[in-house]
Design a protein around this motif. Structure first.
Motif, PDB file in Angstrom:
ATOM      1  N   LEU A 111      18.886  -5.082  -8.229  1.00 56.15           N
ATOM      2  CA  LEU A 111      20.319  -5.335  -8.098  1.00 56.15           C
ATOM      3  C   LEU A 111      20.666  -6.752  -8.543  1.00 56.15           C
ATOM      4  N   LEU A 112      19.817  -7.709  -8.189  1.00 60.82           N
ATOM      5  CA  LEU A 112      20.053  -9.089  -8.639  1.00 60.82           C
ATOM      6  C   LEU A 112      19.963  -9.183 -10.160  1.00 60.82           C
ATOM      7  N   ASP A 113      18.990  -8.471 -10.737  1.00 64.30           N
ATOM      8  CA  ASP A 113      18.873  -8.479 -12.202  1.00 64.30           C
ATOM      9  C   ASP A 113      20.068  -7.788 -12.847  1.00 64.30           C
ATOM     10  N   LYS A 114      20.600  -6.777 -12.188  1.00 63.24           N
ATOM     11  CA  LYS A 114      21.723  -6.009 -12.732  1.00 63.24           C
ATOM     12  C   LYS A 114      23.018  -6.810 -12.699  1.00 63.24           C
ATOM     13  N   HIS A 115      23.107  -7.740 -11.751  1.00 67.30           N
ATOM     14  CA  HIS A 115      24.360  -8.492 -11.577  1.00 67.30           C
ATOM     15  C   HIS A 115      24.108  -9.999 -11.594  1.00 67.30           C
ATOM     16  N   PRO A 116      23.772 -10.561 -12.760  1.00 65.25           N
ATOM     17  CA  PRO A 116      23.553 -12.016 -12.838  1.00 65.25           C
ATOM     18  C   PRO A 116      24.816 -12.818 -12.556  1.00 65.25           C
ATOM     19  N   GLU A 117      25.984 -12.147 -12.644  1.00 60.24           N
ATOM     20  CA  GLU A 117      27.225 -12.884 -12.401  1.00 60.24           C
ATOM     21  C   GLU A 117      27.320 -13.383 -10.970  1.00 60.24           C
ATOM     22  N   LEU A 118      26.646 -12.688 -10.020  1.00 56.57           N
ATOM     23  CA  LEU A 118      26.752 -13.110  -8.626  1.00 56.57           C
ATOM     24  C   LEU A 118      26.114 -14.481  -8.419  1.00 56.57           C
ATOM     25  N   THR A 119      24.897 -14.663  -8.927  1.00 55.27           N
ATOM     26  CA  THR A 119      24.237 -15.971  -8.805  1.00 55.27           C
ATOM     27  C   THR A 119      25.008 -17.048  -9.562  1.00 55.27           C
ATOM     28  N   ALA A 120      25.504 -16.695 -10.747  1.00 50.15           N
ATOM     29  CA  ALA A 120      26.257 -17.677 -11.538  1.00 50.15           C
ATOM     30  C   ALA A 120      27.511 -18.117 -10.795  1.00 50.15           C
ATOM     31  N   LEU A 121      28.213 -17.175 -10.186  1.00 50.48           N
ATOM     32  CA  LEU A 121      29.427 -17.521  -9.442  1.00 50.48           C
ATOM     33  C   LEU A 121      29.105 -18.400  -8.237  1.00 50.48           C
ATOM     34  N   LEU A 122      28.032 -18.072  -7.524  1.00 51.07           N
ATOM     35  CA  LEU A 122      27.634 -18.893  -6.381  1.00 51.07           C
ATOM     36  C   LEU A 122      27.404 -20.341  -6.793  1.00 51.07           C
ATOM     37  N   LEU A 123      26.668 -20.538  -7.887  1.00 48.09           N
ATOM     38  CA  LEU A 123      26.358 -21.898  -8.321  1.00 48.09           C
ATOM     39  C   LEU A 123      27.596 -22.639  -8.820  1.00 48.09           C
ATOM     40  N   VAL A 124      28.513 -21.925  -9.474  1.00 48.07           N
ATOM     41  CA  VAL A 124      29.744 -22.570  -9.914  1.00 48.07           C
ATOM     42  C   VAL A 124      30.558 -23.048  -8.712  1.00 48.07           C
ATOM     43  N   HIS A 125      30.658 -22.190  -7.699  1.00 48.69           N
ATOM     44  CA  HIS A 125      31.415 -22.592  -6.511  1.00 48.69           C
ATOM     45  C   HIS A 125      30.771 -23.798  -5.834  1.00 48.69           C
ATOM     46  N   LEU A 126      29.445 -23.778  -5.741  1.00 52.11           N
ATOM     47  CA  LEU A 126      28.728 -24.905  -5.134  1.00 52.11           C
ATOM     48  C   LEU A 126      28.920 -26.166  -5.962  1.00 52.11           C
ATOM     49  N   GLY A 127      28.749 -26.048  -7.270  1.00 54.97           N
ATOM     50  CA  GLY A 127      28.907 -27.210  -8.137  1.00 54.97           C
ATOM     51  C   GLY A 127      30.301 -27.789  -8.083  1.00 54.97           C
ATOM     52  N   SER A 128      31.305 -26.918  -7.997  1.00 49.67           N
ATOM     53  CA  SER A 128      32.684 -27.395  -7.941  1.00 49.67           C
ATOM     54  C   SER A 128      32.952 -28.153  -6.642  1.00 49.67           C
ATOM     55  N   ALA A 129      32.425 -27.633  -5.527  1.00 45.92           N
ATOM     56  CA  ALA A 129      32.609 -28.330  -4.252  1.00 45.92           C
ATOM     57  C   ALA A 129      31.923 -29.701  -4.275  1.00 45.92           C
ATOM     58  N   ARG A 130      30.734 -29.761  -4.866  1.00 42.08           N
ATOM     59  CA  ARG A 130      30.056 -31.055  -4.984  1.00 42.08           C
ATOM     60  C   ARG A 130      30.835 -32.003  -5.898  1.00 42.08           C
TER      61      ARG A 130
END
Length: 892
Positions: free
Chosen positions: A508-527
């Protein structure tokens, strides 16, 4: 057909459509003709004219024989790109993705630069331009057939198709098979004879053709009797075929055909009586139940009938031409007209059964892995708990944000009522609200989901399904932290997501790489909001460098835009510009012309344009950013406010600048860089209005640790008549290696002005030369414009004149031109944009406005707008003067 057979030619292209599903190859297949098909040479000869006109339209009612006529014609001409535009192809992005794939599988390779749309709901105009350019270079025209084009009801698609057809020139022959008049400017093609038309009246069978059709079915009908039948059926191909099929079952076919009265009953009555009711009860039940499906396999049909006999029944119906079409690979569909009639009959015969059939279809499709169809049938059944759970369990909730399915999913779940209550429905509601930046409502739904999931975990333990739902929660919590400007909350959500990743199935993680990418974008933006640039860059760079193709294009655009903002805040304009342009290109590469990402890239480009004194360009970028359906987080809004305020300052509107730079962001924590740049704009406004002491007070409150603020504070002290304090402050902050020219150039100019006031001309010239050296690489003009009158004499001195010539001031005059008076200071030239240079180059080639528009694929009005801007920047009023002036400035 070429491109469908494993041994045929095949070009490389995307493996999936913009929704992430494999392309349905049956949509590219030229339909096969039944054994009873009658080739009508008069229509074939007419259709041959399609090879000589850009546009051909075969327009007739359902069952008029349009598709089989064109299919028979196309089968003898290869290659032909065939696309059946059925109801599954919705939105411009989906339409063009399938059309491009049709070209590829037909053996008509496209250049790699054409690209493919990534979003179902939209397509970028530049992709269409690349396609038209590619097709226009072919040695012979490409034949493209769009079957069932009446299903394309979006005017935007029709406009885009007209654009490609027009600009392809003689490189394409487009054949539209349709029931209705397409939304194209047909009158233009008719007026110049560039259109071939075959309409309903011409498609109607003649008595001779009707008699020949009957012979194909083993029925002898004299031409006079056939004439009567044609009159009664009005030559309708499907009606004649229905008559033949029914007559074959009659004990007296000749009498049946003679007595057939088309006006005595409706088509629906005829189909029900002569097709449906002639079937066995089991077959009738199957046909009625599968009428709720766009397509079906025997296994899916069995799930709806709760029997196991679908395979032989469907094969028999197809073999008997009983309006069941075989799509290949074990899938079937009903003739659209027959399906509509069956659906209506189902509602009368079995009221209330339809939702149950959709529910069974959804359950079967969920097990088979077809998420999009699962969601559609689940919604049609009104089972929102099931539908939301299918989305969450598949770990696909990120698709509500990535743009690939966001519009379709938003529309689908907009029909979900408040009575649907489950953790999954609350998660979907939270995602929808947060995607619209409604933080309060989103958090309310998110809290409900977390409470419900905690209860389920206590009752059932930690299951993979619960882990997927909790990981979706973590994603939404990270997004909420980004919207709230809460870095600590974002860090907690990211840590929870990292822990949960181990409990979610890897596929499922391999099928939906957008989930990890979105998580990191949100984290990076908050930082980033917290001013932790290094930590932010780590998270954002991981997204910018990730793979995932179209599914992560928008997170990559988002991350690149924020990395560009970090570079801009550190004073590196070129770096910021490159990353911002890469961000925009990342979405354009997949046809995302209006990305639903952050839009920060355009705001950075606008801010860079202000520092380069390209004010019209900055305004244009801000106008585009204002229309961007962006997620309104504090970083984006602060960036928008800063860019807007700096542009207003550059134009001398200090009051408006002060108002623009103080938006109510409502963030949980104060951002040091947002606070610092707000003070920078406010201090500059006060300096411009002659209040240097107020500027000093504003900057002293925020300058600690922020080099740009300290440099501006030194400039304010100098304006206040305190040069020693200004130099002392600069000596103490000493811009480090992280500070780019936008900071160091301003610092050098403050020192140069202080030296000039002290009478130290040598030091002042040296510092101005240093500033010019650094600024020239970045085309950084605003510091020199803001410096004031004292710098103008220096720019006219040798060798400083040479350092400024061409980018900050005009270059040397052309041979024979009068020299500039010694007492006239060199003007600062506002640089032309890339598009303005394109227009200017064509102007020098003596091209008319219309010719320039055609050459650049833009409207005449757009060219006129660029010309006005060129005239203003070059201080001329006519074309010839613009060209002469551009040559003097070495712009040509």
């Amino acid at each position: 057909m070429a491109g469908l057979d494993d041994n045929g030619p095949r070009s490389k292209g995307p493996e999936a459509d913009p929704q992430g599903d494999p392309f349905l190859r049956t949509r590219f297949a030229v339909p096969t003709r039944p054994a009873t098909f009658l080739r009508r040479n008069r229509l074939v000869r007419h259709l041959d004219q399609a090879l000589r006109t850009p546009l051909t339209m075969v327009n007739g009612a359902a069952g008029a024989g349009k598709t089989l006529l064109v299919a028979d014609w196309a089968a003898r001409r290869e290659p032909v790109a065939w696309l059946t535009t059925d109801a599954g192809i919705q939105g411009p992005g989906m339409f063009w993705a399938y059309l491009l794939q049709a070209l590829r599988v037909s053996g008509l390779p496209l250049s790699e630069g054409v690209g493919s749309p990534a979003e179902a709901g939209r397509v970028d105009r530049t992709l269409l331009t690349r396609l038209a350019t590619d097709l226009s270079t072919r040695d012979r025209p490409v034949i493209v057939v769009l079957d069932e084009f009446d299903r394309v009801t979006d005017p935007e698609i029709a406009e885009q198709l007209e654009f490609v057809l027009h600009h392809t020139g003689r490189g394409m022959r487009l054949i539209l098979v349709t029931r209705t008049e397409p939304l194209l400017p047909l009158h233009r093609y008719r007026a110049v004879g560039d259109m071939t038309e075959i309409r309903d009246a011409e498609l109607a069978f003649t008595p001779e053709e009707a008699a020949a059709l009957m012979e194909r079915h083993g029925l002898h009908l004299p031409v006079p009797a056939a004439r009567t039948l044609v009159e009664r059926t009005r030559g309708w191909a499907a009606g004649l075929r229905l008559c033949a099929l029914a007559a074959q079952e009659s004990p007296d076919p000749a009498t049946y055909l003679k007595e057939f009265e088309a006006d005595r009953t409706t088509v629906a009555d005829f189909l029900l009586a002569e097709v449906l009711k002639r079937q066995t009860p089991e077959t009738q039940d199957l046909l009625l139940r599968v009428s709720v499906l766009e397509r079906f396999s025997p296994e899916l049909a069995n799930a709806l009938t709760e029997r196991a006999d679908a395979e032989p029944i469907l094969a028999g119906l197809h073999r008997e031409n009983a309006f069941v079409e075989h799509l290949g690979h074990g899938w079937y569909r009903l003739h659209p007209l027959f399906r509509e009639i069956l659906q209506a009959h189902l509602r009368v015969r079995s009221p209330g059964l339809e939702p149950e059939l959709h529910r069974r279809a959804a359950a079967w499709l969920r097990r088979s892995g077809s998420l999009a169809e699962t969601l559609g049938h689940g919604a049609a059944a009104g089972d929102w708990e099931f539908t939301a759970a299918a989305l969450v369990d598949d770990l696909a909730i990120g698709q509500l944000f990535t743009g690939l399915r966001s519009d379709d999913l938003a529309e689908l779940f907009s029909r979900m009522g408040p009575e649907a209550t489950s953790p999954a429905t609350d998660l979907v509601r939270a995602a929808r609200e947060l995607s619209r930046s409604d933080l309060d409502r989103g958090l309310t739904h998110l809290q409900h989901a977390k409470q419900s999931l905690a209860g389920e975990e206590r009752a059932a333990g930690d299951t993979p399904g619960l882990a997927a739902a909790r990981l979706s929660c973590a994603l939404l919590e990270a997004l909420a932290a980004r919207l709230a400007g809460s870095p600590e909350q974002a860090e907690r959500a990211a840590a929870e997501a990292e822990r949960l990743r181990e409990k979610v199935p890897a596929h499922l993680l391999d099928k939906h790489p957008e989930l990890t990418a979105l998580l990191l974008v949100h984290l990076g933006s908050a930082r980033l909001w917290a001013g932790r640039f290094d930590d932010a860059r780590t998270a954002l760079t991981a997204v910018a460098d990730c793979s995932g193709g179209a599914s992560t294009a928008l997170p990559r655009e988002d991350s690149l835009g924020r990395l560009a903002l970090i570079d801009y805040l550190n004073g590196w304009l070129d770096r910021a510009e490159r990353k911002a342009r890469a961000a925009i290109a990342e979405t354009e590469r997949f046809g995302l012309s209006q990305p639903s990402g952050s839009g920060v890239g355009r705001l950075v480009l606008a801010a860079v344009a202000v520092d380069r004194n390209e004010l019209d360009q900055a305004q244009a970028l801000l106008d585009v950013a204002a229309d961007d359906p962006a997620m309104r987080d504090p970083v984006t809004e602060a960036g928008r406010a800063i860019a807007t305020a700096r542009l207003l300052l550059a134009r001398g509107d200090t009051r408006a600048a002060l108002q623009a730079v103080e938006p109510d962001l409502g963030a949980d924590v104060v951002s040091p860089w947002a606070q610092g740049h707000t003070a920078l704009v406010a201090s500059a406004a006060h300096l411009a209005e002659g209040r240097p002491e107020t500027a000093v007070e504003l900057l002293d409150a925020v300058s600690e640790g922020q080099v740009a603020c300290a440099v501006e504070a030194a400039r304010a002290r100098l304006a206040a008549g305190r040069p020693a304090e200004a130099i002392d402050l600069l000596d103490r902050v000493h811009p480090d290696g992280r500070s780019g020219p936008a900071v160091t150039v301003r610092a050098a100019l403050v020192r140069a002005q202080a030296a000039d006031r002290a009478g130290d001309a040598v030091t002042s010239r040296r510092l101005v030369a240093q500033a010019l050296h650094e600024a020239r690489r970045e085309r950084l003009r605003r510091p020199f414009v803001e410096a004031g009158p004292w710098i103008r004499p220096f720019l006219g001195m040798a060798p400083l004149r040479g350092l400024a010539a061409g980018w900050l001031t005009p270059g040397p005059p052309s041979h024979g031109a009068a020299p500039r008076p010694a007492d006239q200071p060199p003007p600062v030239v506002e640089e032309l944009s890339e598009r303005e240079r394109d227009v200017l180059q064509r102007l020098a080639q003596m091209m008319s406005t219309e010719e320039i528009a055609a050459d650049l694929y833009v409207s005449v009005n757009t060219v006129k707008t660029h010309l006005k801007s060129v005239y203003r920047k070059l201080a001329v009023n006519r074309r010839n003067d613009a060209v002469r002036r551009a040559r003097e400035l070495r712009l040509l």
